[in-house]
Design an enzyme around this catalytic site. Sequence first.
Site, PDB file in Angstrom:
ATOM      1  N   GLY A  78      16.282  -4.362  -5.010  1.00  0.00           N
ATOM      2  CA  GLY A  78      15.829  -5.329  -5.967  1.00  0.00           C
ATOM      3  C   GLY A  78      14.400  -5.162  -5.562  1.00  0.00           C
ATOM      4  O   GLY A  78      14.005  -6.029  -6.357  1.00  0.00           O
ATOM      5  N   GLY A 138       8.470 -12.826  -1.261  1.00  0.00           N
ATOM      6  CA  GLY A 138       9.674 -13.310  -1.393  1.00  0.00           C
ATOM      7  C   GLY A 138       9.721 -15.042  -1.243  1.00  0.00           C
ATOM      8  O   GLY A 138       8.658 -14.808  -1.592  1.00  0.00           O
ATOM      9  N   LYS A 179      -4.473  -7.474  -6.824  1.00  0.00           N
ATOM     10  CA  LYS A 179      -4.516  -8.239  -5.195  1.00  0.00           C
ATOM     11  C   LYS A 179      -6.257  -8.091  -4.984  1.00  0.00           C
ATOM     12  O   LYS A 179      -7.171  -8.591  -4.155  1.00  0.00           O
ATOM     13  CB  LYS A 179      -4.294  -7.894  -4.470  1.00  0.00           C
TER      14      LYS A 179
END
Length: 428
Positions: free
Chosen positions: A189, A304, A207
């Site tokens: 994932g 995360g 970014k």
Amino acid sequence: MTTPLRLGIAGLGTVGVGVVRMVEGNADLLAARTGRTITITAVSARTRDRARGVDLSGYAWEDDPVALARRDDVDLFVELMGGADGPAKAATEAALAAGKPVVTANKAMLAIHGQALAELAEANGAPLRFEAAVAGGIPCIKALTEGLAGNRITRVSGVMNGTCNYILTRMEAAGLPYDEVFEEARALGYLEADPTLDVGGIDASHKLAILSAIAFGTRLDFAGVRIQGIERVSIDDIHRARDMGYRIKLLGEARATPEGIEQSMRPTLVPADSPLGQLEGGTNMVVIEGDAVGQIVLRGAGAGEGPTASAVLGDICDVARGLDRATFGQPATTLVQAARASAATGCAHYLRMVLRDEPGALARVATALGRAGISIDRMRQYDHPGNDAPVLIVTHPCAPADLAAALEDVKGTDVLRGEPVALQIQTP
């Protein structure tokens, strides 16, 4: 202020759920640190009945994120849906037009529409904060806009996509080919729904464009980033780089040059004993160089639930405290359109190519490089079966445009078996 700060959260994926957990679990801490109670009023997501592991029954539900952004009982709009356009952009614009602060983790939207959104935010006195859009939990936006505000920034670089760093370090550690580790990352994932956003360098380039605009006081120029992904990096490249004392990283770099701003995102050989060379797994690193501070290195989790939600909450806390600053560190209307210098800085390059095993093949390659003004630092041929001869060449520093011209010249000689691979070697 003693009135509660009421949040509307659009997007209840990994990060959105993380924000809900932090607001609920750290309520006392947040109130003590900001002087205000921070609460959630309403939420929105594409699927209402999905199991998310948090109880959302106490919050109003809006199917339309634009309606959520406009609710009278929402003081701050938190955009965690993602996507450069569509509902994310429409809802962000609706909140800013109403004078409401927005906190977002949406790097694609900012990289492409950041200038217009910043002007809208500042015209309506509505803070637009986005620490979570770059490098997860690493506070690099705050570092540039606040801690280093007195510096003239000369270069920003780093590893900004944890998935690519995972793939490259996993290939090296396990001796596995790219395709096998790519599928492993997909199964875990780690990859975006469109994996080219990760392995193609696009996510990291979003970014980099944001950091570059803040660092140099320029308008966002995502289109000006030279992008090369990691798809053609082989296990042989990784082994040969290691033999020379290097590791391969997807390295982003933005620097100010006399010709303009140079922005690139590409696989790069970095010294194995350097901070970047020692970076493992999904960790990110941002290196900032200023005229007064010198070089600083920021390292941490780049993605995360916890790290990214942490960055979102940091921005929410700033709004709760009443802190404000221009979106990109200075008023959006003062940001200049910088000239592009996409190939201004020369560096050494690693070249891997497979030649026809015939007399004079290597000489033709050397001649093509020489015609472009490129000298060879070292060269190695490898034992091989059959009629394909693998060759590794390391050049002295040269301009990327000259190298590209030389490789086109080589292709015209008909000695190549397949496309050559060219990787830069980090410039100090």
